[in-house]
Write an enzyme that holds these catalytic residues in place. Sequence first.
Site, short mmCIF file in Angstrom:
data_model
loop_
_atom_site.label_atom_id
_atom_site.label_comp_id
_atom_site.label_asym_id
_atom_site.label_seq_id
_atom_site.Cartn_x
_atom_site.Cartn_y
_atom_site.Cartn_z
N ASP A 59 -10.44 -5.36 -0.79
CA ASP A 59 -9.42 -4.76 0.05
C ASP A 59 -10.06 -3.95 1.18
OD1 ASP A 59 -7.15 -3.67 1.11
OD2 ASP A 59 -6.66 -2.41 -0.61
N PHE A 95 -5.76 3.24 6.16
CA PHE A 95 -5.27 2.51 7.34
C PHE A 95 -5.72 1.06 7.34
CE2 PHE A 95 -5.80 6.97 8.28
CZ PHE A 95 -4.56 7.31 8.83
N GLY A 142 -10.59 -4.89 5.64
CA GLY A 142 -11.35 -5.60 6.67
C GLY A 142 -11.63 -7.06 6.38
N ASP A 150 0.83 -1.20 0.00
CA ASP A 150 0.00 0.00 0.00
C ASP A 150 0.86 1.25 0.00
OD1 ASP A 150 -2.80 -0.93 0.18
OD2 ASP A 150 -2.11 -1.86 2.04
C1 DX5 Z 1 -6.10 0.59 3.17
C2 DX5 Z 1 -5.27 -0.36 2.36
C3 DX5 Z 1 -5.55 -1.77 2.69
C4 DX5 Z 1 -5.29 -2.13 4.13
C5 DX5 Z 1 -5.93 -3.45 4.42
O1 DX5 Z 1 -5.92 1.87 2.68
O2 DX5 Z 1 -5.51 -0.22 0.98
O3 DX5 Z 1 -4.81 -2.62 1.83
O4 DX5 Z 1 -3.93 -2.20 4.44
O5 DX5 Z 1 -5.79 -3.70 5.79
P1 DX5 Z 1 -6.91 -4.47 6.57
O6 DX5 Z 1 -7.05 -5.81 5.92
O7 DX5 Z 1 -6.39 -4.53 7.97
O8 DX5 Z 1 -8.19 -3.68 6.45
ZN ZN Z 2 -4.61 -1.78 -0.30
#
Ligand code: DX5
Ligand code: ZN
Length: 225
Positions: free
Chosen positions: A179, A147, A181, A36
């Site tokens: 992508d 995040f 949660g 990311d």
């Molecule tokens: C958020 C990112 C995601 C994030 C996913 O801006 O694009 O890829 O890191 O993290 P989780 O799976 O914890 O939501």
């Molecule tokens: Zn991502």
Amino acid sequence: MTRIRIAPSVLAWDLGDLRGAIEIAVEGRADQVHLDVIDGHFAPNITFGPGTVKSLRRLTDMRFDTHLMISEPLKYVEKFLDAGSDLLTFHAEVLDGASFDELRSKIRARGKEIGLAIKPSTALPDWAVERLSEVSALVVMTVNPGFSGQTMDPGLMPKLESVSRLVAERGCSADIEVDGGVEPDNAREVVKRGGNVLVAGAGVYAKSDPVAAIGILRERAEGSP
Ligand code: DX5
Ligand code: ZN
């Protein structure tokens, strides 16, 4: 059925130990690593840039799925190609048909793949629908970008389903990457709604055994008890 793939998002690990994050992905037999990149402008966080991707590239041959949450894609695309990204995903919110075409040509010229991402509140624009056959991955975000560790909005499942159906109806082969949660307890639902690439930050790296968590996510996504 399309093969399910697990893409750990290293953003959820200690950013001072990205080597460790890559090692976990390799040991857990992930299919690709999700990187990311956030510029502090497109989304309210700043992560890392092409220099970091280049350093990580030396550690593994695993596919680098680079999610570029940046406002100026054309300015940086070559740098991420040079760094060794395999899939370069840009946000539809900062593109139009012409800039997408320009990015696609640059990426194709290097034998790499282009993806398109949409935020939870964004509908797939017409220019993107017209170009679906050129997209390797459609990234449907199920949290607002910025995040790791946010909870997936279940209200986005109908959107995921309609985007997946659109891709299938058009006979396109784009992966449907989900992508935000993704956790063991919603992985099956995500697949039922058409997702086949599951990005997981906290769903892997916040678990007590992150290596095992990759396998658990895969089993749940495939429908094993
Ligand atoms: C958020 C990112 C995601 C994030 C996913 O801006 O694009 O890829 O890191 O993290 P989780 O799976 O914890 O939501
Ligand atoms: Zn991502």
